[in-house]
Enzyme design. Structure first.
Site, mmCIF file in Angstrom:
data_model
loop_
_atom_site.group_PDB
_atom_site.id
_atom_site.type_symbol
_atom_site.label_atom_id
_atom_site.label_comp_id
_atom_site.label_asym_id
_atom_site.label_seq_id
_atom_site.Cartn_x
_atom_site.Cartn_y
_atom_site.Cartn_z
ATOM 1 N N HIS A 238 -4.608 -11.899 -8.945
ATOM 2 C CA HIS A 238 -3.681 -12.171 -7.712
ATOM 3 C C HIS A 238 -2.230 -12.783 -7.995
ATOM 4 C CE1 HIS A 238 -7.695 -13.989 -5.631
ATOM 5 N NE2 HIS A 238 -7.322 -12.737 -5.373
ATOM 6 N N GLU B 10 1.823 -8.746 -0.723
ATOM 7 C CA GLU B 10 1.824 -8.289 -2.069
ATOM 8 C C GLU B 10 2.415 -6.862 -1.946
ATOM 9 O OE1 GLU B 10 -2.141 -9.129 -4.170
ATOM 10 O OE2 GLU B 10 -2.773 -9.691 -1.914
ATOM 11 N N ARG C 274 -1.606 -0.374 -8.303
ATOM 12 C CA ARG C 274 -2.063 -1.761 -8.611
ATOM 13 C C ARG C 274 -3.159 -1.442 -9.695
ATOM 14 N NH1 ARG C 274 -3.123 -6.006 -3.965
ATOM 15 N NH2 ARG C 274 -3.270 -6.940 -5.848
ATOM 16 N N ARG D 110 -18.524 -14.387 -5.235
ATOM 17 C CA ARG D 110 -18.571 -14.882 -6.634
ATOM 18 C C ARG D 110 -18.812 -16.308 -6.647
ATOM 19 N NH1 ARG D 110 -13.062 -12.341 -7.171
ATOM 20 N NH2 ARG D 110 -13.345 -10.088 -7.390
ATOM 21 N N ASN E 53 -3.791 1.212 -3.894
ATOM 22 C CA ASN E 53 -4.873 0.136 -4.469
ATOM 23 C C ASN E 53 -6.136 0.640 -4.531
ATOM 24 O OD1 ASN E 53 -6.144 -1.951 -5.371
ATOM 25 N ND2 ASN E 53 -5.302 -3.193 -3.540
#
Ligand code: ADP
Length: 399
Positions: A179, A384, A90, A240, A7
């Site tokens: 996600h 994940e 990913r 964010r 990732n």
């Protein structure tokens, strides 16, 4: 088969090696601060941990360091890279093209490149990770898994923005959602956990971590989600801002004489829990400040909880009801107090929490709904990497 999951972020590279025979994690690690003076690799495997600190110029060097760590004579977990059956990458943004994991070929690489304007920080790093791994393992299949893929089942009424159609057809302006691997893992795990058919379940999954998003899943398929063309939309997150009137951007730019790129940097990196609380982007630190009486920290927590509550209400409307409300990721799995705050007052919807059970549930799968709750309230730790590795095993064995 052993599968390596990579990732690559803008300045980091996370990896995990999974043995698919028993789905166990053999090793995992993190390379941080790529491109800065004080780069660092942290590797865990064979019950041991080691750290390398040096300047790491780019993702190719970071990838080499990862491979050296995995094959290291003393701490390593494989004798040679030939033991690794596939490498999974990913990728943040697949645009609307990819609905599932794919084996990387020149066409896939071109598509990742094409989507760089939509994922300017991540897609180039993802591509660098793929190329660097291929250099070292030219004969090992590389698989790309897109954070956007699970959301490609949304109908136009959920994914279109209200701007002129030309922006959609010419510039692909639409909601993509992120996600995806986490929402998909939870969506697949819930029917197993409850012993029910996925077709019978309307799920609202709350992935609350550093980045947060809510997803409405009907009969196993995403029908709406809170993140948008980028991960900036939706809930208040660690750094964010989440959704707000776009005119805020214009107003601040004009008043403070900054351009839209500088403003979006502020929206992405300096806002959210951090910007509101002035304390931290880390939920535990925000709680600590709130409990000590910091009103800004209290406001940040209220905003996050209220944001999730609004999405639950909205997505119950989208699906004409809800059967399961689930929580996952760092905050969702561990923060019992926030979960309780989010779900207080949803009895009218048939969702009643067992507050005592909720209070002692941390990081484990659990049903925290009251015995007479019509809606199941679940905590489902996300995995994940495992979801990705399972896909890859299937892809590579069928190839
Ligand atoms: P990422 O998006 O980086 O994968 P995670 O899913 O690991 O993030 O979530 C990180 C967030 O989870 C941080 O805000 C952290 O404070 C929060 N978190 C972890 N443990 C707890 C806890 N016990 N209580 C509250 N928040 C927690």
């Amino acid at each position: 088969m052993k599968i390596l999951i990579v990732n690559a972020g803008s300045s980091s590279l996370k990896y995990q090696l999974i043995d698919m025979a028993d789905e166990s994690t053999i090793a995992k690690g993190l390379v941080e601060k790529i491109g800065l003076e004080n780069g660092k690799l942290k590797h865990k495997g064979n019950g041991k941990e080691f750290v390398v600190e040096k300047k790491i110029d780019n993702h190719v060097i970071a990838t080499q360091m990862m491979l050296e760590a995995l094959t290291d004579a003393e701490h390593g977990v494989v004798k040679s890279m030939d033991e690794i059956g596939a490498v999974d990458h990913r990728v943040l943004h697949g645009g609307a093209k990819f609905t599932e994991s794919v084996i990387v070929n020149p066409e896939v690489e071109a598509a990742i490149e094409e989507n760089i304007p939509l994922g300017p920080l991540h897609n180039p790093a993802n591509l660098a990770g793929i190329r660097a791994c291929r250099e070292v393992m030219p004969n090992t299949p590389m698989v790309a898994v897109f954070d956007t893929a699970f959301h490609m089942t949304m109908p136009p009424k959920a994914y279109r923005y209200g701007v002129p159609k030309d922006y959609y057809t010419r510039l692909k302006v639409r909601r993509y959602g992120f996600h995806g691997t986490s929402h998909r893992y939870v969506a697949a795990r819930i029917p197993e956990y409850l012993g029910k058919k996925p077709e019978k379940l309307r799920i609202i999954n709350c992935h609350l971590g550093n980045g947060s998003s809510v997803c409405a899943i009907n009969a196993g398929k995403c029908v709406d989600t809170s993140m948008g063309i980028t991960p900036l939309e939706g809930l208040l997150m660690g750094t964010r801002c989440g959704s707000m009137d776009p005119a805020v951007v214009q107003y601040i730019c004009n008043q403070d004489h900054i351009d839209v790129n500088q403003m979006l940097e502020i929206c992405n990196k300096k806002s959210g829990l951090l910007g509101i609380s002035g304390v931290s982007s880390d939920m535990r630190e925000v709680w600590a400040a709130a409990k000590a009486g910091n009103e800004d920290a209290q406001t940040a927590i209220d905003m996050l909880a209220e944001g999730v509550r609004k999405y639950i209400g909205a997505y119950a409307a989208v699906m004409n009801g809800v059967d399961v409300i689930s929580f996952t990721a760092g905050i969702g799995e561990n923060d019992a107090e926030l979960r309780a705050r989010i779900l207080t007052g949803f009895e009218y919807l048939g969702a009643k929490m067992d507050y005592e059970k909720n209070a002692v549930t941390r990081g484990i799968e659990a049903d925290v709904s009251a015995a007479d709750s019509k809606v199941k309230i679940l905590v489902i730790p996300t995995n994940e990497e495992l979801a990705i590795a399972r896909d890859t095993l299937q892809l590579v064995t069928n190839a």
